[in-house]
Design a protein around this motif. Structure first.
Motif, short mmCIF file in Angstrom:
data_model
loop_
_atom_site.label_atom_id
_atom_site.label_comp_id
_atom_site.label_asym_id
_atom_site.label_seq_id
_atom_site.Cartn_x
_atom_site.Cartn_y
_atom_site.Cartn_z
N VAL A 13 0.85 -1.19 0.00
CA VAL A 13 0.00 0.00 0.00
C VAL A 13 0.89 1.24 0.00
O VAL A 13 1.83 1.32 0.80
N PRO A 14 0.65 2.21 -0.89
CA PRO A 14 1.44 3.45 -0.88
C PRO A 14 1.40 4.14 0.47
O PRO A 14 0.42 4.02 1.21
N LYS A 15 2.44 4.89 0.77
CA LYS A 15 2.57 5.51 2.10
C LYS A 15 1.83 6.84 2.22
O LYS A 15 1.73 7.39 3.31
N MET A 55 3.74 -1.35 -7.79
CA MET A 55 3.01 -1.82 -6.61
C MET A 55 2.83 -3.34 -6.66
O MET A 55 2.99 -4.03 -5.64
N ALA A 56 2.52 -3.87 -7.84
CA ALA A 56 2.36 -5.32 -8.01
C ALA A 56 3.67 -6.04 -7.73
O ALA A 56 3.70 -7.08 -7.04
N ALA A 57 4.77 -5.49 -8.25
CA ALA A 57 6.08 -6.11 -8.03
C ALA A 57 6.46 -6.07 -6.55
O ALA A 57 7.03 -7.02 -6.02
N ASN A 58 6.14 -4.97 -5.87
CA ASN A 58 6.46 -4.87 -4.44
C ASN A 58 5.67 -5.89 -3.62
O ASN A 58 6.22 -6.52 -2.71
N ALA A 166 -5.40 3.02 -3.46
CA ALA A 166 -4.35 2.40 -4.27
C ALA A 166 -3.69 1.28 -3.46
O ALA A 166 -3.56 1.38 -2.23
N GLY A 167 -3.28 0.22 -4.17
CA GLY A 167 -2.58 -0.87 -3.50
C GLY A 167 -2.60 -2.14 -4.31
O GLY A 167 -3.19 -2.20 -5.39
N ALA A 168 -1.93 -3.15 -3.79
CA ALA A 168 -1.81 -4.44 -4.48
C ALA A 168 -1.81 -5.57 -3.45
O ALA A 168 -1.35 -5.41 -2.32
N VAL A 169 -2.33 -6.71 -3.89
CA VAL A 169 -2.31 -7.94 -3.09
C VAL A 169 -1.75 -9.05 -3.97
O VAL A 169 -2.19 -9.22 -5.11
#
Length: 466
Positions: A13-15, A55-58, A166-169
């Motif tokens: 998740v972005p900060k 974000m996906a890569a992180n 915004a974010g990724a799982v």
């Protein structure tokens, strides 16, 4: 047939975030409408050097590190998004390029995969495509990784602006999973050509028919649930006793969450659909003090319902009253409330919203001391355009290996609150992507963006900042 399911998961998740009180003041909205009417307290905002690919890569790197997975263990890597960066080049190719900075050039060349698109439901299609790949024993013993990553962005001042995020799982799909095994042969879908929410080529923000889309979501998920119920009874997965509903055999619900309150409404709609022909319904309506209103047109199409203004008004009154009953609240607190906690802190994640809901459910039920072993989780996934998928899974005896370490606040990390002026400048892209608000640490970021020349247009380069 192999037992297949989710072995582990990780989030990114972005900060940056906007506080709901600041947003409400800037837009002249009652803060309580956002906190209680919508269910939002913070909206995650991507920094200038972040996009859905990094974000996906992180999220994927976090997953691989915590699950001790190496590239040779992965046979497929899919990314589902509705925030695509290119009309041809798939998002997962960007992700693999970033991961190979850490694991070595060519380390993922054997891992096939595609970018999946069907609005917010595409992650569920990707999940089941890969589960069936493993069930068919085409995987040669390897696992699959499915990543759902999105930036939910709406026009400034629009009705959807307070449902951003915004974010990724990242989800690890394996045989004999430690976390949750999918119930076989019951996943069900419906599809229909609709224009409830869509984003034409070249437009960064969507066109939304909010009321229509919300009702369509409820109707489509209900239809998919009816198909799921038929399969669950036919296969013997569920056996109903007199007076029971199939919802009685689902211990927890995780549904698509454009915002928290929509999850609550989805549960109410489903319970009404399932309970209205059971003996318990007379006790529900007695507590409400009114009978459930009926539309003039018995076909119940979305067009006829929306045209029936008297019914819509009465039905909204009934829904609100139903959600105040002891019957609804007992089910909500027991089966859904925990899945909504993360949404209030992050906002809308499009494809990732339901899976962040699953992540939230696992953490907060575990912290309550709930024994999750053997519990069934029902999923209601929806994507505008439109399609819905309903499926379920059983928590495994080894689930604590994964769940005991979940900590949303720690996983997100320290966050920076944006002023409304900073947020609007980011939204309008008035800040160069090299002028990030936060300092990257142990993550991938965008470091180069192609210009307007034909050979470099759309070119993106990423680095891992250690």
């Amino acid at each position: 047939m192999p037992v297949v399911g989710i072995d582990d998961l990780a989030i990114y998740v972005p900060k940056l975030y906007i506080d709901y009180k600041d947003f409400a003041q800037a837009r002249g909205i009652d803060p309580q409408k956002l906190e209680y009417g919508i269910g939002i307290r913070k909206m995650a905002i991507a920094d200038t050097n972040q996009d859905p690919a990094c974000m996906a890569a992180n999220a994927c790197l976090k997953l691989m590190q915590k699950a001790h997975i190496h590239p040779q263990d992965v046979g497929r890597l899919y990314v589902a998004t509705e925030s695509a960066l290119d009309e041809s080049k798939a998002l997962n190719s960007f992700v693999i390029g970033m991961l190979e900075q850490v694991y070595g050039e060519g380390s993922f060349e054997h891992a096939g995969g595609i970018e999946c698109k069907f609005a917010c439901v595409s992650g569920s299609y990707a999940l089941h495509d890969n589960a069936n790949w493993i069930r068919a024993e085409e995987n040669s013993g390897k696992a699959a990784i499915v990543i759902v990553s999105d930036i939910a962005k709406y026009d400034l001042g629009s009705a959807g602006e307070y449902t951003q995020g915004a974010g990724a799982v990242a989800l690890l799909i394996k045989e004999e999973p430690r976390l949750m095994a999918f119930d076989p042969k019951v996943a069900s879908t419906v599809i229909k050509n609709e224009y409830d929410f869509y984003r034409p080529f070249g437009k960064e923000t969507p066109l939304v028919n909010g009321g229509y889309s919300n009702l369509l979501y409820l109707i489509q998920v209900r239809k998919a649930f009816d198909a799921y119920k038929e399969k669950a009874l036919k296969t013997g997965l569920v056996k109903l006793n007199e007076g029971e509903a199939i919802t009685d055999h689902i211990d927890f619900f995780s549904v698509h969450l454009p915002y928290r309150r929509m999850g609550e409404k989805a549960l109410a709609y489903l319970l009404r659909h399932e309970w209205r022909h059971l003996p318990r319904w007379k006790h529900v309506t007695k507590e409400i003090g009114m009978n459930e209103p009926q539309p003039k047109d018995p076909r119940g199409t979305i067009e006829s319902i929306l045209a029936d203004t008297d019914f819509m008004k009465a039905d909204e009154q009934f829904r609100r009253a139903f959600m105040q009953t002891s019957f609804y609240n007992e089910t909500y607190e027991k089966k859904m409330a925990s899945s909504l906690e993360a949404s209030a802190q992050i906002g809308n994640l499009y494809t990732a919203s339901m899976y962040m809901g699953l992540r939230s459910l696992l953490e907060f039920e575990f912290k309550k001391g709930t024994d999750l072993e053997g519990k069934r989780i029902g999923f209601g996934s929806y994507g505008s355009g439109s399609s819905a998928m309903v499926f379920s899974g059983i928590m495994q005896p080894t689930y604590k290996e994964i769940v005991k370490g979940l900590d949303l606040e720690n996983d997100i990390g320290d966050r920076v609150k944006l002023s409304i002026d900073e947020y609007e400048r980011l939204h309008r892209k008035e800040i160069d992507f090299n002028s990030a608000v936060t300092k990257a640490h142990k993550e991938f970021v965008l470091v180069k963006l192609g210009g307007s020349t034909a050979d470099k247009a759309g070119f993106r380069e990423y680095d891992y900042v250690s």
